[in-house]
Every structure is written in C-alpha cells, then in structure tokens.
Design a protein around this motif. Structure first.
Motif: not given
Length: 124
Positions: A2-7
């Motif tokens: 699981v990976q979440l990347v904000e920008s």
C-alpha cells in the motif's frame, strides 16, 4: 504494498486555491473509506474530510465546510482535495489516508495508511 503519495501543496495567499492530489497504489482506492487529515506545528492531527466507500458520501470538518471539496477518480486510483478561500489557519501538512472506521460527520476514526504529506502554507 500500500502506498499513498500526496502532491499539490505550496504557498498561496489568503483567499487563494489549491488542489491536492493523492495517488494510490497497491490497493483499489474505491474499496476503502479514505480521507484527508492535516497537522500544523505544535497542534494535534485534525480530520479534514472523508469519502465513504459504500455510497461515496462525503463529510467535512466544520472549519472547512463550504470551502473544501473531496473527490476521487477511480480510473486513476487518485483522490483529490480542492481547497478554495484558503485562510492562514489552513496552514499545515496535509495527508491522505485510508481509514479504519466509519466515515461520518464526526470524522472520528483511526488512520491505517498515509503518505508523506504535502505542505500547504497560506500567507501574504
């Protein structure tokens, strides 16, 4: 994994707008209750908004209601937070997260997974 990347964070003047993005991988975003929280220096984590997986209902903290809009694009496996009429008190690091609990008005739940965060600074 699981990976979440904000920008999408940055410096904006009061009254301005920003759109945060949260790209998910390793799981299907649409199957989970998901949301955004923020944390300012020296302050506790604060729930901002969430989307309920069962019916896509959305909920907001009173402090952002009417100014922020949460959404998701299932084809892109990405969640968004459109922030308008920003105020200096919105300054914080914003995180997207999967939720362990019920997405509802209270915004009271545990967070399971979250990204590295994106800084939002509202200042003139």
């Amino acid at each position: 994994q699981v990976q979440l990347v904000e920008s999408g964070g940055g410096l904006v003047q009061p009254g301005g707008s920003l759109r945060l993005s949260c790209a998910a991988s390793g799981f299907i975003l649409d199957y989970y209750n998901i949301g955004w929280f923020r944390q300012a220096p020296g302050k506790e984590r604060e729930g901002v908004s969430c989307i309920r997986a069962s019916d896509d209902s959305t909920y907001y903290a009173d402090r952002v209601k009417g100014r922020f809009t949460i959404s998701k694009d299932n084809a892109k496996n990405t969640m968004y937070l459109q922030m308008n009429s920003l105020k200096p008190e919105d300054t914080a690091v914003y995180y997207c997260a999967t939720i362990d609990g019920i997405c509802s008005d209270s915004l009271k739940y545990k967070y399971e997974n979250w990204g590295q965060g994106t800084q939002v600074t509202v200042s003139s």
